[in-house]
Design an enzyme around this catalytic site. Structure first.
Site, PDB file in Angstrom:
ATOM      1  N   GLU B  47       0.573  -1.620  -0.079  1.00  0.00           N
ATOM      2  CA  GLU B  47       0.250  -0.130  -0.077  1.00  0.00           C
ATOM      3  C   GLU B  47       1.627   1.137  -0.100  1.00  0.00           C
ATOM      4  O   GLU B  47       0.685   2.307  -0.545  1.00  0.00           O
ATOM      5  CB  GLU B  47      -0.566  -0.418   1.305  1.00  0.00           C
ATOM      6  CG  GLU B  47      -2.090  -0.760   1.270  1.00  0.00           C
ATOM      7  CD  GLU B  47      -1.699  -2.615   1.754  1.00  0.00           C
ATOM      8  OE1 GLU B  47      -0.888  -2.437   2.022  1.00  0.00           O
ATOM      9  OE2 GLU B  47      -2.390  -3.226   2.125  1.00  0.00           O
ATOM     10  N   PHE B 109     -11.016  -7.266  13.902  1.00  0.00           N
ATOM     11  CA  PHE B 109     -10.021  -8.296  12.893  1.00  0.00           C
ATOM     12  C   PHE B 109     -10.003  -6.748  12.098  1.00  0.00           C
ATOM     13  O   PHE B 109     -10.881  -5.638  11.053  1.00  0.00           O
ATOM     14  CB  PHE B 109     -10.996  -8.775  12.625  1.00  0.00           C
ATOM     15  CG  PHE B 109      -9.783  -9.474  11.606  1.00  0.00           C
ATOM     16  CD1 PHE B 109      -8.224 -10.424  12.000  1.00  0.00           C
ATOM     17  CD2 PHE B 109     -10.307  -9.803  10.280  1.00  0.00           C
ATOM     18  CE1 PHE B 109      -7.428 -10.113  11.014  1.00  0.00           C
ATOM     19  CE2 PHE B 109      -9.526 -10.243   8.906  1.00  0.00           C
ATOM     20  CZ  PHE B 109      -7.818 -10.472   9.884  1.00  0.00           C
ATOM     21  N   GLN B 110      -9.281  -6.270  11.749  1.00  0.00           N
ATOM     22  CA  GLN B 110      -8.294  -5.185  11.072  1.00  0.00           C
ATOM     23  C   GLN B 110      -9.321  -4.150  10.961  1.00  0.00           C
ATOM     24  O   GLN B 110      -9.004  -3.472  10.439  1.00  0.00           O
ATOM     25  CB  GLN B 110      -8.712  -6.120   9.594  1.00  0.00           C
ATOM     26  CG  GLN B 110      -7.383  -7.028   9.154  1.00  0.00           C
ATOM     27  CD  GLN B 110      -6.819  -7.235   7.994  1.00  0.00           C
ATOM     28  OE1 GLN B 110      -8.224  -7.209   7.030  1.00  0.00           O
ATOM     29  NE2 GLN B 110      -6.796  -7.998   7.533  1.00  0.00           N
ATOM     30  N   LYS B 159     -17.865  -0.660   6.564  1.00  0.00           N
ATOM     31  CA  LYS B 159     -18.031  -1.825   5.021  1.00  0.00           C
ATOM     32  C   LYS B 159     -19.616  -1.271   4.936  1.00  0.00           C
ATOM     33  O   LYS B 159     -20.440  -1.508   3.792  1.00  0.00           O
ATOM     34  CB  LYS B 159     -17.915  -3.531   5.525  1.00  0.00           C
ATOM     35  CG  LYS B 159     -18.055  -4.156   5.307  1.00  0.00           C
ATOM     36  CD  LYS B 159     -17.493  -4.945   4.233  1.00  0.00           C
ATOM     37  CE  LYS B 159     -18.108  -6.370   3.407  1.00  0.00           C
ATOM     38  NZ  LYS B 159     -16.814  -7.096   2.740  1.00  0.00           N
ATOM     39  N   MET B 464      24.202   8.658   2.164  1.00  0.00           N
ATOM     40  CA  MET B 464      24.135  10.232   2.846  1.00  0.00           C
ATOM     41  C   MET B 464      24.803  10.102   4.077  1.00  0.00           C
ATOM     42  O   MET B 464      25.321  10.657   4.845  1.00  0.00           O
ATOM     43  CB  MET B 464      22.738  10.842   2.740  1.00  0.00           C
ATOM     44  CG  MET B 464      22.674  11.761   2.839  1.00  0.00           C
ATOM     45  SD  MET B 464      24.378  13.600   2.541  1.00  0.00           S
ATOM     46  CE  MET B 464      23.192  13.836   0.853  1.00  0.00           C
TER      47      MET B 464
END
Lengths: 159, 552
Positions: B47, B109-110, B159, B464
């Site tokens: 993502e 969940f999630q 949802k 760097m």
């Protein structure tokens, strides 16, 4: 120096969190923050007291203005009516009650609850007055204390 | 109609052509809806890659980039991409799935409080709790992302909301009582600015990313020619004026050229446009441009006076303000100043040692061979070499993570830019360390035939950081040797189905670049450059812009 800032915001969930989060992440020091609805129920008013020099306050105002839900931000440190509310539960044995009532009257505070050995006293006013009253009550034994933080409004027709 | 279908229809009405993302349980309705639509969906491998790709797409095209992610881990993986877009004012809209409203707050969940998490790194965000609010929210999200000072907006969609039935009634207008960006610039301030410029003997323009975002390059170049004033750009402002233009000083700041830094430092009027005076640009603020009156043009009032005291503040859109400002200016020759700057340019050109196989050489050749390519960069030495040695010719040609300094940005951003411009050459100038941070997107490029060219300046170090350890930590190279000389990027590329090459000497560079340019597929070139190469000039942290370390 302390500055009082009034913020009108849309009354939506999360607005307070957004404002508070802004102060935290930019490292501005909030002295107090109160919030409630205004004459319009879709608009809330926050009164924020912030500690800092003029540059800090300028940034605070600009950053608050950037929040999408902010409608208006104004600094109202000067020429404004400022009030705080404080509730104090103070130990009040029978032999001290007379004194406490007297002091309460002098401060134009009010006893709003009486129990066997304590009072709850409500006092409003500017911060100094409330602090002075709290200091006086200490000698009797303060059992519980709640202070609201400041609300403020500019005098007269200036808005 | 199902809210998810209404969402897709709204995206079509917003002109969205492509979405980057990864499906998951909480956003399945939306994926079901997009299946039948004309919008292309590119499934990334992470993502973070999706949000950077949407960002790269936005920066290259000037349109709003869109990303999808599911709830919980999908959503939290977008955060770095969102924060990157926020710091560089890039317009993206990210839609995340969320657990059903009835389960929010139950540690389902999630479940993650993504609006809470992203509050400090979005321009605005929404949790849609009523399906009836969804379309209005989408309209606002696109409006907020793209107007004023652009930025990322996140819309969190439970949802049950995407599943609900709604009427498709897409609003034409938004109503945001507190959101009214000022675009015009105050006429009196513009006049004051013009007076200061006319009186000045040593004017310099400092152009930032805001010039590019507001498509003000033409106006900026015209103003520079009218005054005339030399133009230094910030890293984000590269391309605001063609770097081949005689008035261009290239980029300024910690790794800017000496002449750009000297010019800014000795200016008597500094016209800062769409820049926020970041610490990487200004060096020590106390001693920044000590003789200059500062005119600051920015669409975000909060930027004015934030870091640098300003003499003339102008809140407005760069394009509008510059066009107006130009009308008040008459050409005035400033021979002494011009001679002085040209002398600095002759005496202190950007340079590097030609011994061995230097990374700067690769960038220089890439610029020569693919002068019009869209260039993205990773972050670190590769980024600074790209900024120094790739002469940018047009706005939106140079895409880099300036504010957040996100390693892993360049490659997925290149992917997004290539999707926006399928026919152009897009190269990611990368370091080995940064490339590793989103290397999985090679699979995406192969699957969707996105022919990005990745030039890995492989020095086996987090370069760097290594440079800072060399200069400021007594060469104690703690944890910076990542040993990529043992990594076969060529084989990795092949493993993903892309083209890989390994280049070990300067003599092979041109052929490799020319070959890569002609290949219509993703290419990774592993340039095994000298690991000791450092980025110079350098203004050490805390020093003033004219206190510069350089190679002899």
């Amino acid at each position: 120096m302390k500055h009082t800032i009034a913020v009108l915001v849309e009354n939506k969930p999360g607005v307070l969190a957004r404002a508070a989060s802004l102060f935290r992440r930019r490292g501005f020091n909030i002295e107090s923050l109160t919030v409630g609805t205004t004459e319009r129920e879709d608009i809330s008013r926050m009164t924020i007291v912030v500690e800092g020099d003029n540059r800090v306050v300028e940034q605070v105002i600009k950053q608050l203005n950037k929040l999408i839900e902010t409608i208006k931000v104004s600094e109202i440190s000067e020429g404004s009516v400022e009030r705080e509310l404080c509730l104090i539960r103070v130990h009040a044995p029978p032999e001290k009650r007379g004194e406490i009532v007297e002091l309460t009257n002098i401060f134009r505070a009010r006893i709003v609850d009486v129990s066997r050995d304590s009072f709850i006293i409500e006092v409003t006013g500017d911060g100094d007055k409330i602090t002075a009253f709290i200091d006086l009550m200490r000698q009797y034994g303060i059992k519980e204390l709640a202070r609201t933080g400041k609300v403020a409004m500019v005098r007269g027709n200036k808005r | 109609m199902r809210a998810a279908d209404a969402l897709v229809k709204a995206l079509e009405m917003e002109g969205v052509e492509v979405v980057f993302g990864i499906p998951g349980g909480a956003i399945l309705e939306v994926y079901d809806a997009i299946y039948d639509s004309g919008i292309q969906h590119i499934t990334t491998r992470h993502e973070q890659g999706a949000t950077h790709a949407a960002d790269g797409y936005a920066r290259a095209s000037g349109k709003v980039g869109v990303a999808f992610a599911t709830s919980g881990p999908g959503a939290t993986n977008t955060v770095t991409g969102i924060a990157t877009a926020y710091m560089d004012s890039s317009p993206i809209v990210v839609f995340t799935g969320q657990v059903p409203t009835s389960m929010i707050g139950n540690d389902a969940f999630q479940e993650a409080d993504i609006t809470g998490i992203t509050m400090p790194v979005t321009k605005h965000n929404y949790l849609v709790t009523e399906a009836g609010d969804m379309l209005k929210t989408i309209k606002e999200a696109f409006h907020i992302a793209a107007t004023g000072r652009p930025g990322p907006v996140l819309v969190d969609l439970p949802k049950d909301v995407t599943l609900a039935d709604v009427e498709f009634n897409y609003p034409k207008k938004v109503s945001l009582p507190g959101y009214k960006p000022k675009l015009d610039g105050h006429p009196r301030q513009i006049k004051r600015a013009a007076e200061l410029i006319m009186e000045s003997e040593r004017p310099v323009i400092l152009a930032g990313g805001g010039v590019i975002i507001s498509n003000a390059s033409k106006e900026l170049t015209e103003l520079a020619e009218t005054i005339p004033a030399f133009v230094a750009t910030t890293l984000m402002g590269k391309g605001a004026i063609p770097e081949t233009h005689p008035l261009s000083l290239g980029f300024v700041g910690m790794h800017g050229s000496k002449y750009a830094n000297y010019a800014v430092q000795e200016s008597d009027v500094l016209i800062a446009v769409g820049c926020r005076f970041s610490d990487r640009t200004t060096g020590n603020l106390e001693r920044f441009a000590p003789d200059a009156k500062i005119i600051h043009i920015d669409v975000d009032p909060a930027e004015i006076g934030k870091n640098v005291g300003v003499d003339v503040p102008i809140v407005g859109d760069a394009r509008k303000v510059l066009a107006r400002l130009k009308k008040h200016i008459q050409y005035k020759q400033r021979k002494l100043w011009e001679d002085r700057i040209n002398k600095w340019r002759r005496e202190h050109p950007l340079k590097y040692s030609r011994d061995g196989f230097k990374p700067q050489y690769v960038v220089e050749r890439a610029c020569e061979i693919m002068p019009d390519a869209i260039v993205t960069t990773e972050v670190g030495q590769n980024q600074m070499w790209a900024a120094q040695f790739f002469k940018v010719r047009y706005p939106r040609q140079f895409i880099t993570s300036g504010g957040l300094g996100t390693m892993g940005f360049g490659f997925p951003a290149a992917m997004g830019a290539q999707v926006a411009f399928p026919d152009r050459t897009v190269i990611d100038i990368a370091g080995d360390g940064s490339f590793f941070m989103n290397i999985q997107e090679l699979a995406t490029c192969v699957k969707y035939e996105i022919p990005v060219k990745v030039l890995v300046l492989n020095n086996g170090y987090l370069g760097m950081v290594r440079q800072w350890q060399e200069l400021f930590y007594k060469e104690r190279y703690s944890a910076t040797c990542i040993g990529c000389e043992k990594t076969g990027f060529e084989a990795i590329a092949r493993g993903f189905g892309a083209v890989g090459m390994t280049i070990e000497s300067p003599g092979e560079v041109d052929d490799a670049l020319k070959e890569a340019r002609e290949i219509d597929a993703p290419v990774v070139i592993d340039f095994r450059v000298d690991y000791q190469a450092n980025v110079f000039p350098m203004v050490p942290p805390g020093a003033a812009l004219n206190e510069i370390i350089d190679i002899e």
